[in-house]
Design an enzyme around this catalytic site. Structure first.
Site, PDB file in Angstrom:
ATOM      1  N   SER A 134       0.772  -1.188  -0.017  1.00  0.00           N
ATOM      2  CA  SER A 134      -0.015  -0.133  -0.179  1.00  0.00           C
ATOM      3  C   SER A 134       0.690   1.136   0.029  1.00  0.00           C
ATOM      4  O   SER A 134       1.906   1.261   0.652  1.00  0.00           O
ATOM      5  CB  SER A 134      -0.980   0.033   1.305  1.00  0.00           C
ATOM      6  N   TYR A 136      -2.539  -0.522  10.378  1.00  0.00           N
ATOM      7  CA  TYR A 136      -2.755  -0.938   8.722  1.00  0.00           C
ATOM      8  C   TYR A 136      -1.327  -0.780   7.832  1.00  0.00           C
ATOM      9  O   TYR A 136      -0.671  -1.601   7.387  1.00  0.00           O
ATOM     10  CB  TYR A 136      -3.776  -0.591   8.204  1.00  0.00           C
TER      11      TYR A 136
END
Length: 261
Positions: A144, A157
């Site tokens: 990500s 995350y």
């Protein structure tokens, strides 16, 4: 030409959004895919869409809770459905519960690491040796943009995606010399598949000032996944491919000025 003709693929978390787009793109390129996830209704819809388009797909329900047993069960069932081998593994499944460092509870911390890191770790641990024995294979992880361009929310995350990008390089060193290519895709801010066209979200703001100037689509990530799985990427090892509209690498700080005559 079908770039993945004759290949088999397991895509985790492929009942919606990026995972679904990858499954559909792989099937369109000739691969026999296993769709996996927890939502039976959505999974069957994906499988039927693929079959209706002439592709090959099956569904394996998976509760990837981070235990080795859960990952091994998915690998075992998918391998059987795919005729005894998995050529391509896409570690896509992940969760992103809201919260900041100051609000995350221990059970949330453990759950996010279990799903986002432990599950793909043990799935790879199970499938990579079979790929080596078969003469080769491809593993693609999903990272990500927030793993490298930090934002003030979502630290938990982001750390899991940083772990997956690190594992990409480590696994490439470990498995690459034995015929298994390992790479990752780092998506930017991606529009949800169920988001109405024209709807503005905080993600649109995040993409302001990038070369693309807009949200990405799941299909853009799927196109990168097709490339990395195909022979076109046969010399690509240990790479994190940014598909983020320039989010992490470029800042557009002014409008272009027309050249003066």
């Amino acid at each position: 030409m079908s770039r993945l003709a004759g290949k088999t693929a397991l895509i985790t978390g492929s009942t919606s959004n990026i995972g679904r787009a990858i499954a559909e793109a792989y099937a369109a390129q000739g691969a026999h895919v296993v769709v996996s996830g927890r939502d039976d209704a959505r999974a069957h819809e994906v499988v039927e869409r693929i079959r209706a388009a002439g592709g090959r797909a099956d569904y394996v329900r998976a509760e990837l809770d981070g235990t080795p047993e859960a990952s091994r069960a998915l690998a075992r069932e998918a391998t059987a459905i795919l005729g005894g081998r998995i050529d391509i593994l896409v570690n896509n499944a992940g969760i992103f519960p809201p919260g900041t460092t100051l609000t995350v509870e221990e059970d949330t911390f453990d759950r996010v690491y279990a799903v986002n890191v432990k599950a793909p770790f043990f799935l790879t641990q199970t499938i990579a040796p079979a790929m080596i024995d078969a003469g080769g294979g491809v593993i693609i992880n999903l990272g990500s943009w927030v793993a490298r361009l930090s934002v003030p929310v979502g630290a938990l995350y982001a750390s899991t995606k940083g772990a997956m990008e690190t594992l990409t390089r480590a696994w490439s060193a470990e498995f690459g010399p034995r015929g298994v290519r390992v790479n990752a895709i780092s998506p930017g801010v991606i529009r949800s598949g169920d988001q109405a066209p024209g709807t503005r979200t905080p993600g649109d703001t995040m993409m302001h000032g990038t070369p693309a100037g807009r949200l990405g689509t799941p299909e853009a990530i799927a196109a990168a996944a097709v490339y990395l799985a195909s022979d076109d990427a046969e010399f690509v090892h240990g790479t994190v491919l940014d598909v983020d509209g320039g989010r992490t690498g470029v800042a557009v700080i002014a409008e272009p000025v027309a050249a003066r005559v």
